[in-house]
Write an enzyme that holds these catalytic residues in place. Structure first.
Site, PDB file in Angstrom:
ATOM      1  CE  LYS A  33       0.264   0.720   5.106  1.00 32.94           C
ATOM      2  NZ  LYS A  33      -1.512   0.827   6.017  1.00 32.94           N
ATOM      3  NE  ARG A  41      -4.651  -0.205  12.982  1.00 32.50           N
ATOM      4  CZ  ARG A  41      -3.426  -0.729  11.767  1.00 32.50           C
ATOM      5  NH1 ARG A  41      -3.118   0.505  11.244  1.00 32.50           N
ATOM      6  NH2 ARG A  41      -3.391  -1.729  11.330  1.00 32.50           N
TER       7      ARG A  41
END
Length: 355
Positions: free
Chosen positions: A35, A128
């Site tokens: 990414k 997270r």
């Protein structure tokens, strides 16, 4: 055409080979995270020919580009229920923490006549994604529900550290993940194939020989791209930090005072900037801005240049003390940190050149 991202494929290949040597030499399988450069297909060719095990990305659109690859594809961001069918179609493995989502993946896999693998994410304190590591009952309930699903394979466990809470991977906290995996295997009489111990912030443990036994996979992006481990931001030996450079053209060059005139408020992005009084200085404006890069993580290759600020379309530089006599039309070059690389490769306004 400028702005332009120059990609040195030989340096990228060097970093790739060094990453493979480091990670696979530690006994771990390797996911290369794509990414950070928006799944660039020239870099993909290097990956496809290499000895990596998995191609990993947080965007289905990027994984879709790799259809026909010999590597297994991994969706890093937790799947959206609305994209369950595409997840199964374009990724062999996905990271998950919500049972309802896993059930939808199971349904999609059934319709597509596929078996989909998942890593159950455990939160070791970075806060997270993942089931919090202290909630053992919730972890066991999740495993129990997953094992009932005909089209889902519980492939293993995973953890993410550093990206949100900046929690450093250590032998102590990663060992908790290994312990949880062993408890699951014993309780449910199963074998987990993968215990994925994090991202580029975990690679420093390899050199210190402190990666816990049982961790058998790492997901590496920034270390491969920019040559640094992300726990302590140290350069890795033998890696390049300039495989990617940004070039942008000067569109204005004038001497102006360094303090704005009049009452100041917030800028175009809602921030209240601070200006240092440097007197009258020579300032260059180059044609690249926040829409294209993260200006806070650009580093001029000419050390005598400093960045004064940026708007959406402009980057303003202090060129008052440069030895080179810059003029309008000249090109200024920068090294990029991860956030700038990520944005530059995502922007359709930044051209690419391969060398």
């Amino acid at each position: 055409m400028y702005p332009k991202l120059v990609i040195d494929l030989n340096k990228v290949k060097n970093n790739l080979n060094k990453t493979i040597e480091m990670v696979k030499g530690s006994g771990c399988s390797l996911m290369i995270v794509t990414k950070g450069y928006c799944a660039d297909m020239e870099i993909y060719k290097l990956l496809e020919e290499s000895d990596i095990d998995y191609l990993a990305d947080s965007r289905i659109q990027n994984l879709k580009k790799y259809e026909g690859t010999t590597k297994e594809r991994v969706l890093l961001r937790l799947p959206m229920i609305s994209q369950a069918e595409d997840v199964v179609r374009y990724a062999e493995i996905s990271l998950n923490s919500e049972i309802e989502t896993v059930k939808r993946l199971n349904d999609a896999a059934g319709r597509l006549n596929k078996k989909h693998k998942i890593l159950l994410m455990i939160d070791l304190g970075d806060l997270r994604e993942g089931i919090f590591f202290k909630d053992e009952d919730e972890i066991y309930h999740a495993v129990e529900e997953i094992l009932k699903l005909e089209n889902i394979e519980l492939f293993g466990l995973g953890v993410n550290l550093t990206c949100y809470g900046a929690v450093i991977p250590k032998k102590e906290n990663l060992s908790i993940l290994v312990d949880i995996a062993h408890k699951i295997e014993e309780k449910f009489n199963i074998r987990l194939q993968m215990i994925s111990g994090g991202n580029s912030s975990s690679v420093y443990l390899i050199g210190k020989k402190e990666l816990p036994e049982g961790i058998n996979n790492l997901r590496v992006g920034e270390a491969f791209l920019l040559g640094d481990e992300t726990a302590y931001s140290q350069m890795l030996e033998g890696f390049y930090d300039d495989a990617f450079t940004l070039e942008a053209e000067i569109i204005e060059l004038k001497e102006k005072q360094s303090l704005p005139v009049g009452e100041t408020g917030v800028d175009a992005f809602g921030n209240r900037p601070f200006y240092e009084d440097l007197g009258v200085i020579k300032r260059a404006i180059i044609a690249v801005g926040r829409q294209d890069v993260d200006p806070d993580h650009l580093h001029p290759i000419d050390p005598s240049i400093s960045i004064l600020g940026a708007s959406s379309d402009h980057l303003i530089l202090n060129v008052n003390n440069t030895e080179y006599y810059y003029k309008v039309g000249d090109v200024v070059k920068f090294k990029l940190a991860y956030s700038s690389l990520l944005r530059a490769t995502t922007s359709s306004y930044v051209q690419k050149e391969y060398i």
